[in-house]
Design a protein around this motif. Structure first.
Motif, short mmCIF file in Angstrom:
data_model
loop_
_atom_site.label_atom_id
_atom_site.label_comp_id
_atom_site.label_asym_id
_atom_site.label_seq_id
_atom_site.Cartn_x
_atom_site.Cartn_y
_atom_site.Cartn_z
N ARG B 283 0.84 -1.20 0.00
CA ARG B 283 0.00 0.00 0.00
C ARG B 283 0.87 1.26 0.00
NH1 ARG B 283 -5.27 1.85 1.14
NH2 ARG B 283 -5.14 4.04 1.72
N GLU B 287 0.75 4.17 -2.78
CA GLU B 287 0.47 5.58 -2.46
C GLU B 287 1.54 6.50 -3.04
OE1 GLU B 287 0.11 5.64 1.80
OE2 GLU B 287 -2.08 5.43 1.71
N ARG B 312 -6.03 8.60 -4.13
CA ARG B 312 -6.61 7.57 -3.24
C ARG B 312 -7.35 6.51 -4.04
NH1 ARG B 312 -9.19 11.62 1.29
NH2 ARG B 312 -7.27 12.78 1.64
N THR B 313 -8.04 6.95 -5.08
CA THR B 313 -8.77 5.99 -5.91
C THR B 313 -7.79 5.06 -6.63
OG1 THR B 313 -10.46 7.68 -6.22
CG2 THR B 313 -10.52 5.81 -7.74
N THR B 315 -4.75 4.28 -5.62
CA THR B 315 -4.16 3.40 -4.60
C THR B 315 -5.07 2.21 -4.34
OG1 THR B 315 -3.05 5.27 -3.57
CG2 THR B 315 -3.31 3.29 -2.22
N ARG B 316 -6.35 2.51 -4.14
CA ARG B 316 -7.30 1.43 -3.84
C ARG B 316 -7.45 0.48 -5.04
NH1 ARG B 316 -8.49 -2.28 -1.66
NH2 ARG B 316 -10.60 -3.05 -1.33
N GLU B 319 -4.57 -1.78 -5.12
CA GLU B 319 -4.71 -2.83 -4.09
C GLU B 319 -5.65 -3.93 -4.58
OE1 GLU B 319 -4.11 -1.29 0.35
OE2 GLU B 319 -5.85 -0.38 -0.62
#
Ligand SMILES: Cc1cc2nc3c(=O)[nH]c(=O)nc-3n(C[C@H](O)[C@H](O)[C@H](O)COP(=O)(O)OP(=O)(O)OC[C@H]3O[C@@H](n4cnc5c(N)ncnc54)[C@H](O)[C@@H]3O)c2cc1C
Ligand code: SF4
Ligand code: FES
Ligand code: FES
Lengths: 209, 325
Positions: B283, B287, B312-313, B315-316, B319
């Motif tokens: 993560r 980021e 953030r989008t 990064t997610r 993941e």
């Protein structure tokens, strides 16, 4: 299948045989200018292509709930408008008229679609099922009965669209769980927020099916 | 709606001839009929292309080929699409509604027009609709607008989710027009607004989209699409991210990242991809890489939140892709 010649003009006959009632209905829908001319009525088209059509209306055959209709249709008319204003099948509702609410959902050749964004002239020969086509005699379709039992509505405006969509959801096998139903019914907005009842009705009917 | 004629065509040649004479292609009609009713679009003739045999979905040697008339629903449900390019299926299913996906075609999806509210309001200034009239969004309601690729003339985002997925996957498009056939990367279909936002795409007059070709790479099975929006379905993206990862021996060997909701066209993120290569898929590393996404971003009065939401989008989404490798 029964044949119903809705504009009382036989296929081979004159378009002038259109009934006064239909003229009034057509006028009411503010499409009178082009709606009742035959092919070639607007011969002075500016399209510089010999193959280009010039008519702004066409004869279209639609089978609605098993009844065949032959209609002279203005190119601009959606299937929704044809159902409601030409065939007086007002169970299908107009909410947004832009694909954003699902109130106008019908089955077109077996698939659920938004009838407001569907031009009737592009669907000559199509088979359409509307909410009026679901009950058998005086017996409600099981999904209709489930909407009553589970209180799947309040004002009822979105309901015919919900039921047509719910039925498709079940046949598509997208009603395996409440989460599944929530995702696959998301094309139908209910301003009254009757969603728990709608989901329950679809789920119950899917389980019984 | 203004009056129009409808030509029913049976071959590509007929279609191209009709369009050459001034006709406008119509497939599912879910963009075009809506805009014609609003009189934003006023074609005097339509060319109904639905009878052309462009509904194929097949796996060729190194590519998934999807016909321009295949419907969003049937592409998303197709077993081969789900197997080799789950990203495409996910991006399609996260878009529009089941009813619209039954109607809407792949070609029409890629050619859909912007969702800026002023574009549809005939009395508002909008350079895209009426060149030279100004842009009501720059000083107006612009919470949904772009932060990348904008100009003084226009800041509307390209709304297609599918286009984001296809741009991430290096897809190409095959088109045919009066001058013959050509093929080009889908990213090249879209123009930046610059000072001519009314010119949106690079198709030449009467060019017909035939199909899209998506190269098949084994690691594409990791592909995921994350769409952040005001409600959880039946809504356009505020920010979306397509992510594909190739991880071997615990290290990222290749990455594909593209975003929607933020650019005036689907936005590939080469700096983010480069920063991932050779890193472990953690993560923290996601980021760090995702922070490159906002290079050059410019916010308007209402969409500054996208500068925080975009990394953030990504990064997610990374993941999510990482969970599948
Ligand atoms: C309420 C609503 C919500 C939506 N939500 C989403 C969403 O969340 N995500 C998303 O991605 N989309 C969304 N859409 C957009 C939808 O996906 C598009 O309207 C649809 O994909 C367009 O395809 P169509 O076949 O109906 O195109 P049409 O309306 O028939 O055509 C659109 C344009 O493409 C051109 N065209 C069509 N086919 C070709 C071809 N083969 N070659 C060249 N030009 C062609 C037409 O001339 C026209 O300009 C939404 C639409 C609505 C109405
Ligand atoms: S952002 Fe673009 S589409 Fe919206 S009003 Fe400005 S010029 Fe028109
Ligand atoms: S009336 Fe057709 S979707 Fe709202
Ligand atoms: S019951 Fe009123 S909108 Fe759904």
């Amino acid at each position: 299948m029964t044949e119903k010649d809705t504009d009382s003009s036989p296929e081979t006959g004159s378009d002038a045989a259109i009934s006064r009632r239909d003229v009034l209905i057509v006028t009411g829908a503010s499409i009178a200018s082009a709606g009742i001319g035959g092919h070639g009525a607007n011969a002075a088209s500016s399209v510089a292509n010999i193959e280009a059509p010039t008519a702004q209306s066409a004869k279209v055959r639609l089978s609605v709930n098993g009844v065949s209709h032959l209609l002279e249709i203005d190119n601009r008319q959606s299937i929704l408008d044809v159902l409601r204003e030409r065939l007086q099948l007002t169970g299908t509702k107009k909410g947004c008229n832009q694909g954003a609410c699902g109130a106008c959902t019908v089955h077109l050749d077996g698939k659920r679609v938004n009838s407001c964004l569907t031009l009737a002239v592009m669907h000559d020969g199509a088979a359409i099922t509307t909410i009026e086509g679901l009950k058998q005699g005086d017996t409600l379709h099981p999904l209709q009965a489930a909407f009553v039992e589970h209180e799947g509505f309040q004002c009822g405006y979105c309901t015919s669209g919900q039921i047509m969509s719910g039925l498709a959801c079940i046949t598509e096998e997208h009603a395996q769980s409440v989460d599944d139903i929530r995702f696959w019914m998301s094309g139908n907005i209910c301003r009254c927020g009757a969603y728990p009842g709608i989901c329950a009705a679809v789920r119950a009917t899917a389980q019984d099916a | 709606m203004m009056p129009f004629t409808v030509a029913q065509v049976a071959s590509e040649r007929e279609a191209i001839t009709s369009a050459g004479g001034g006709g406008r292609y119509i497939a599912g009609g879910t963009t075009l009929i809506d805009l014609m009713r609003e009189e934003v679009e006023r074609p005097s003739s339509l060319v109904d292309i639905n009878r052309l045999s462009l509904r194929h979905i097949r796996l060729e040697r190194n590519a998934l080929v999807i016909g321009a008339l295949a419907r969003m629903a049937e592409v998303a449900a197709h077993p081969e699409v789900r197997r080799v390019h789950p990203l495409i299926a996910e991006a399609l299913e996260e878009g529009a509604s089941p009813q619209l996906r039954n109607m809407a075609s792949i070609g029409g999806n890629l050619m859909q027009r912007v969702r800026c509210p002023y574009f549809r309001m005939l009395d508002a200034a909008c350079n895209k609709r009426s060149p030279g009239s100004g842009c009501a969004a720059i000083e107006g309601v612009n919470g949904g607008h772009a932060i990348l690729g904008t100009s003084e003339s226009c800041a509307a985002t390209h709304p297609s989710d599918l286009a984001v997925a296809l741009v991430a996957l290096d897809a190409t498009m095959r088109v045919r027009g009066p001058q013959g056939e050509r093929r080009f990367p889908i990213i090249d279909l879209y123009r930046l607004p610059e000072d001519k936002p009314h010119l949106e795409h690079t198709l030449r007059p009467a060019e017909l989209i035939l199909d899209v070709h998506v190269p098949v790479q084994p690691f594409a099975v990791s592909g995921r699409y994350l769409k952040v929006r005001d409600r959880s379905s039946y809504e356009f993206a505020l920010v979306s991210a397509a992510a594909v990862l190739d991880v071997r021996n615990g290290v990222v060997r290749a990455a594909r990242v593209a975003c929607g909701g933020v650019g005036t066209r689907p936005w590939r993120m080469p700096a983010v991809e480069a920063a991932l290569i050779g890193q472990r898929p953690t993560r923290a590393n996601f980021e760090t890489a995702a922070a490159h996404a906002t290079q050059g971003a410019r916010a308007l009065s209402g969409n500054g939140y996208k500068i925080a939401l975009l990394p953030r989008t990504i990064t997610r989404a990374l993941e999510m892709a990482g969970e599948k490798v």
